[in-house]
Design a protein around this motif. Sequence first.
Motif, PDB file in Angstrom:
ATOM      1  N   ASP C 274      66.380 -51.238 -13.558  1.00  0.00           N
ATOM      2  CA  ASP C 274      67.655 -50.164 -14.054  1.00  0.00           C
ATOM      3  C   ASP C 274      68.744 -49.944 -13.443  1.00  0.00           C
ATOM      4  O   ASP C 274      69.579 -48.953 -13.662  1.00  0.00           O
ATOM      5  CB  ASP C 274      67.117 -48.933 -13.479  1.00  0.00           C
ATOM      6  N   ILE C 277      75.632 -51.811 -15.293  1.00  0.00           N
ATOM      7  CA  ILE C 277      76.481 -52.409 -14.876  1.00  0.00           C
ATOM      8  C   ILE C 277      77.859 -52.318 -16.109  1.00  0.00           C
ATOM      9  O   ILE C 277      77.279 -52.525 -17.377  1.00  0.00           O
ATOM     10  CB  ILE C 277      76.756 -54.376 -15.543  1.00  0.00           C
ATOM     11  N   ASN C 278      78.833 -51.090 -16.032  1.00  0.00           N
ATOM     12  CA  ASN C 278      79.648 -50.986 -16.462  1.00  0.00           C
ATOM     13  C   ASN C 278      80.627 -52.400 -17.105  1.00  0.00           C
ATOM     14  O   ASN C 278      80.698 -53.417 -16.348  1.00  0.00           O
ATOM     15  CB  ASN C 278      80.625 -50.006 -15.781  1.00  0.00           C
ATOM     16  N   LYS C 291      71.113 -48.176  -9.533  1.00  0.00           N
ATOM     17  CA  LYS C 291      72.752 -47.294  -9.850  1.00  0.00           C
ATOM     18  C   LYS C 291      73.525 -47.863 -10.686  1.00  0.00           C
ATOM     19  O   LYS C 291      73.303 -48.886 -11.425  1.00  0.00           O
ATOM     20  CB  LYS C 291      73.494 -46.919  -8.574  1.00  0.00           C
ATOM     21  N   THR C 292      74.746 -46.952 -10.757  1.00  0.00           N
ATOM     22  CA  THR C 292      75.576 -47.864 -12.061  1.00  0.00           C
ATOM     23  C   THR C 292      77.009 -47.692 -11.105  1.00  0.00           C
ATOM     24  O   THR C 292      77.426 -47.455 -10.440  1.00  0.00           O
ATOM     25  CB  THR C 292      76.676 -46.413 -12.472  1.00  0.00           C
ATOM     26  N   TYR C 293      77.347 -49.190 -11.642  1.00  0.00           N
ATOM     27  CA  TYR C 293      78.032 -49.870 -10.679  1.00  0.00           C
ATOM     28  C   TYR C 293      79.134 -50.616 -12.222  1.00  0.00           C
ATOM     29  O   TYR C 293      79.336 -50.531 -12.685  1.00  0.00           O
ATOM     30  CB  TYR C 293      77.434 -51.543 -10.503  1.00  0.00           C
ATOM     31  N   THR C 294      81.058 -50.710 -11.363  1.00  0.00           N
ATOM     32  CA  THR C 294      81.700 -50.655 -11.654  1.00  0.00           C
ATOM     33  C   THR C 294      82.844 -51.273 -10.977  1.00  0.00           C
ATOM     34  O   THR C 294      82.863 -51.072  -9.778  1.00  0.00           O
ATOM     35  CB  THR C 294      82.773 -49.560 -12.056  1.00  0.00           C
TER      36      THR C 294
END
Lengths: 332, 332, 332
Positions: C274, C277-278, C291-294
């Motif tokens: 889940d 990755i942006n 999480k969402t990573y950038t």
Amino acid sequence: MYTLGEIANIIDAELAGNANIEIIGIAPLSSAKHNQLSYINNNRYLDDLANTNAGAVIISKDVATKCKTNALIVDDVYLAFAAATNKFSNKTSYSSGIHHSAVTNNSTIAAGCNIEKNVTIGNDCNIGPNSFIGNNVVIGNNVHIGPNVCIFHRCIIGDNVEISSGSVIGSEGFGNARDDNNKWHTITHLGAVVIGDNVSIGANTTIDRGTIENTEIHSGVRIDNLVHIAHNVIIGQDCAIAGCTGIAGSTTLGKRCLIGGGVGILGHLEICDDAIINATTTVYKSITSPKTYTGIMPIMVHKQWQNVGLWLIKLDKIANYLNIKLKNLKEK
Amino acid sequence: MYTLGEIANIIDAELAGNANIEIIGIAPLSSAKHNQLSYINNNRYLDDLANTNAGAVIISKDVATKCKTNALIVDDVYLAFAAATNKFSNKTSYSSGIHHSAVTNNSTIAAGCNIEKNVTIGNDCNIGPNSFIGNNVVIGNNVHIGPNVCIFHRCIIGDNVEISSGSVIGSEGFGNARDDNNKWHTITHLGAVVIGDNVSIGANTTIDRGTIENTEIHSGVRIDNLVHIAHNVIIGQDCAIAGCTGIAGSTTLGKRCLIGGGVGILGHLEICDDAIINATTTVYKSITSPKTYTGIMPIMVHKQWQNVGLWLIKLDKIANYLNIKLKNLKEK
Amino acid sequence: MYTLGEIANIIDAELAGNANIEIIGIAPLSSAKHNQLSYINNNRYLDDLANTNAGAVIISKDVATKCKTNALIVDDVYLAFAAATNKFSNKTSYSSGIHHSAVTNNSTIAAGCNIEKNVTIGNDCNIGPNSFIGNNVVIGNNVHIGPNVCIFHRCIIGDNVEISSGSVIGSEGFGNARDDNNKWHTITHLGAVVIGDNVSIGANTTIDRGTIENTEIHSGVRIDNLVHIAHNVIIGQDCAIAGCTGIAGSTTLGKRCLIGGGVGILGHLEICDDAIINATTTVYKSITSPKTYTGIMPIMVHKQWQNVGLWLIKLDKIANYLNIKLKNLKEK
């Protein structure tokens, strides 16, 4: 062609309206006709919903009352839309060799090509060996297509176009709807790719077809090798796009933009005319002023990069520690 | 072959010199011979102009007096050069199947290949199905080429070379001249790609041919999948280049460089021997010292990135606000 | 099949053990059987060495005493391993057309395809023109393969899989051993690619076969165009990977990860279930939290980027100059 009642069954929708009308395709709210289906999954389009001529609209319960045409009420509009697209697919089949309906005039088609039904090819074209041209493709005059090229069904190519070896025009867009179990459901892309005149496309580049509208490459555009152009992108006249660049879905480039190599442009953005994007920059917001833009991490000896990186990820905390406010940072 | 008078007409130039000399091709000032055309569009090459043996030079009015050979005086040298290249094109034609002139010794050519005229293939080679080999290509011994590979006219491949499926060698470079109306004019690339011995090239990689000189891949080089190597790049001996990397036009890599995946190297740079570039780094200046280099934005949780980014784009203003001078930043 | 004595000769090893045992392949220490060869070139695997069932192990002198099975003692384990892989290669040969052993039931194979020996194709499949299917490939039911696709020997494709035009499945991994003279020695990749059910793969994408184990794409995965997946990568169930992304060797993605376009993920990493990755982010360390990573350099007007860059590469020196300690940077 399906009756609306049949579609309601297929996508498991509650039908509010006339089950007997005939539906021949899918279109956006703003352009759908009385015999086309549309959908709304974003309240930004409520005005379009109010004015649509669509024969029916796939819609969620909460906004269904605002639908003045036939409504197909579902829990998950995007999933239902995905299911509907699969029914209106008109995908390429693979026959053998060159279908007799391909009009080739004085054009030449090299050995090993597969040209499907209802293909139109203009004058002075040549199509390289082992290329594939799908159903209903229209190719203009003086078009030069390399070996191993693939142009899928219903794409339209203008005059004086070059497409180099291994490129794929009209592949399915990367559009999938996710259900409650996190499974992906394919959206069949019903749009095509429309390429203007005097366009040049490099080797092993891919241009996806649009979801229900077309992907468009306007006249005079130059595209390099290994470029990916996603569904529903519009590339304005006389743009140049260097190798290894990717442009995500539904982004529009103005005229005469210069896009460097390895650039990534995110989806649903608008890039104004004459913008210049330097190589390997990521464009994650729309560009409204025709300047030159860059977003590249400076290159450093690896050890230096490690040192800098320790602080870089804490820049906001450094500013806080030093009691700097953004508003106090004047122009020099 | 054209007379210089004919070329002057084709490119709409004012001819200062002998209209009757015969021109058989185009070459750089430094190597052009008496029967070749050259051009100058950058004052950096004035020394080359002074010493050139070219039969004629495409040149702008302001430096035409410095031309000691026949001069073709034009307003836009690069546009005129583009027009001239189109006349000396010797592009691949597409015949059917395997031309009888292809010498294949004990090599095998799989089904569906197209091998054009005057191709030379050494011993112990095999060429995968549906591949294309253009006119005058020379392939050494023990060369293994996958399916759907494309090698365009006049490229030269050494011994013990592997080229995997879908790769394209010798595609046209991404070189275009722009006129006053911002329309692009194609430059036909008259150089080729020359690949040394013991080279391995992955799948769906593209290597463009040079403009008037060759693109060169020296012996022992390893190139991964989906790599783009632009026109006139030179890759030194025993370099390794990982997947998704792009190298822009006229850049030279020294020997034994290690280039990570997803790297972007801009054009007209020189990378020294033994340089190591970490994955996804952008190289925008020449590298003169054989170290390991990195230029990657650190990865962060998205919210943190947003916070850091607010300050990052104002670093120069922060320095100004704090009265920091670059010269005061000593090494630790 | 070779005797261990023959292998010792081939790879120039000192044999400590029984020269007469028969070796039929190569496997990792942890899974190798009595008739398989293994190797150890990293002390992290000393436990595996202690417990291995391998018939023999390629090993360096300094740890050879820890080998309880037959030992092939060499100076450079990785080079010797590379030499051994070349002997157990079972690479695709190219015959002509469709081998009679290909069981196609009601599936269709378009013109120009090459289907090698011992290929199994399920029901309701169609294979586009000029595609290549290597020896011993197994394809499930309802699999749709575009034109010019290449699936190399021994790859396994599940049910309901789509592979678009120009993609290459099972190409050799980018694994090379370097000798003391900085020459590269090819490792023949003996693993395959195993693709689960309901997988969709875009156009011109490449998925390399594993070194001695397989590269795995689990069920429900969606992969876009021009994606590169290297040897021994494992992509967990229901991941989606957007265009132009590259994933380096031996990295594992958990389930349901969303990987944006143009992302680079380095090798030997673990990405948890889940994770998001942006686009265009580089992932150079494992991700353990969903999480969402950038990691993107902000885009700036070029002049601003130049100013910011001057300071960015000196961030550590700025911190030093201001006497800031990392430990003093509290959360806001």
